[in-house]
Enzyme design. Sequence first.
Site, PDB file in Angstrom:
ATOM      1  CD1 TRP A 129      -2.675   1.585   0.452  1.00 36.72           C
ATOM      2  CD2 TRP A 129      -2.166   1.755   2.636  1.00 36.72           C
ATOM      3  NE1 TRP A 129      -3.468   2.565   0.995  1.00 36.72           N
ATOM      4  CE2 TRP A 129      -3.171   2.695   2.333  1.00 36.72           C
ATOM      5  CE3 TRP A 129      -1.695   1.676   3.942  1.00 36.72           C
ATOM      6  CZ2 TRP A 129      -3.714   3.545   3.295  1.00 36.72           C
ATOM      7  CZ3 TRP A 129      -2.230   2.515   4.904  1.00 36.72           C
ATOM      8  CH2 TRP A 129      -3.231   3.439   4.581  1.00 36.72           C
ATOM      9  CG  ASP A 210      -2.410  -2.984   7.097  1.00 36.12           C
ATOM     10  OD1 ASP A 210      -3.533  -2.993   7.629  1.00 36.12           O
ATOM     11  OD2 ASP A 210      -2.044  -2.106   6.277  1.00 36.12           O
ATOM     12  CE  LYS A 245     -10.120  -0.004   3.511  1.00 35.29           C
ATOM     13  NZ  LYS A 245      -9.767   0.902   2.468  1.00 35.29           N
TER      14      LYS A 245
HETATM   15  C1  LMR Z   1      -6.876   2.171  -0.536  1.00 36.00           C
HETATM   16  O1  LMR Z   1      -5.836   1.519  -0.545  1.00 36.00           O
HETATM   17  O2  LMR Z   1      -7.415   2.609  -1.564  1.00 36.00           O
HETATM   18  C2  LMR Z   1      -7.573   2.420   0.773  1.00 36.00           C
HETATM   19  O3  LMR Z   1      -6.918   1.772   1.809  1.00 36.00           O
HETATM   20  C3  LMR Z   1      -7.838   3.843   1.034  1.00 36.00           C
HETATM   21  C4  LMR Z   1      -6.600   4.638   1.337  1.00 36.00           C
HETATM   22  O4  LMR Z   1      -6.596   5.315   2.366  1.00 36.00           O
HETATM   23  O5  LMR Z   1      -5.638   4.608   0.571  1.00 36.00           O
END
Ligand code: LMR
Length: 395
Positions: A129, A210, A245
């Site tokens: 992420w 996570d 979510k």
């Molecule tokens: C995402 O990865 O799109 C979500 O977890 C929202 C975010 O805060 O990035």
Amino acid sequence: MFHLDLAPADPILGLTETFNADTHPDKINLGVGVYQDANGRTPVLAAVKQAETLLLETETSKGYLPIPGVPEIASYTQELLFGEQHAIIEQARAKTAQTPGGTGALRVAADFLKRAKPNATLWLSDPSWTNHHTIFQAAGFSVQSYRYYDKISQGLDAEGLVADLERTSKGDIVILHGCCHNPSGIDLNKEAWETIASQAKVKELVCLVDFAYQGFGDGLEKDREGLHVLLDAGLAVLVASSFSKNFGLYNERVGAITIVEETENDATNTFSHIQAAIRAIYSSPPAHGGNVVATILGNASLRDLWIKELGEMRTRISTMRQAFVQQMAVRQQVVDFDFINHQKGMFSFSGLTQEQVLKLREDNHIYIVGSGRINVAGITPSNIEPLCDAVARVL
Ligand code: LMR
């Protein structure tokens, strides 16, 4: 006064801003990880609405919450993570604080870990992420990547992962995605979890899981199996949960940080430092989201309703995943998208290049993150045909 250049836009939230500014009537948002129903709306779950009605009637004060938030959140989060009456709960080896979303949980963990392990290197999957990099660098960590996604097989690079974790130093920190890996949708299999657990044991690695998508992969229990491999190996683990979510509570910012230690005494001591980190960032969390989650999980019929609604979200996403693969196969033979059927959760690494992603945005008002990550929950029965037509054109 500061003479600064413009900061780069966030790759995910910046895309949402661009999408919102687009006035085209048929625009499609497959960017930010937010669930959408078959009509393209992000609904308030019925369980949440009912809990909110109850809360409005019974709320008597807006006084501060304690540093760890709504007290019941700790036990309910631990039940979701470990299962009722798990030995960790019985032995009081876990402590949990409610946080402002999963991001808040990660930032609390990052600040705590930087104090507890100032010289550790922090390891992220490649890819991970995008905000993981930002959060841990902001806390002062030097961040390195371990191999995860194999471009050729479009699956897990298990050998690369093991080889890179061999390069860690004693006491380093490894971030693992509990399920529904963001952005790839490719999860660790049991064998990979077991290998990581034994490497973590030997190298005394700290595993921070996570767990933002519990319930979106194969269900609440099955999704925690990887975490349980680490716990069964007797490792001390931190878990960052998100209720954005699975409860659809995105804008209420509710999540939790849980620490599992070897003894109750260690857990109490570690948790005191987590609370000190929280006090220095936001003092105590906002109440509403935590109260909603606690009301739902503390009421048998609301809990059942929530589990049903969560199942419906999961099923809709997986139906759209399969439909996308089928529709693409009908339209072209350049790419076999079958690999997408093996990915889990909200996201899918589509294999689209940055160039193709840009073309889809410019020509068709379809918004996809630059890495080619698609939010499958943004696909609906009414946008799937134009979406697949457009994707087939850019291949
Ligand atoms: C995402 O990865 O799109 C979500 O977890 C929202 C975010 O805060 O990035």
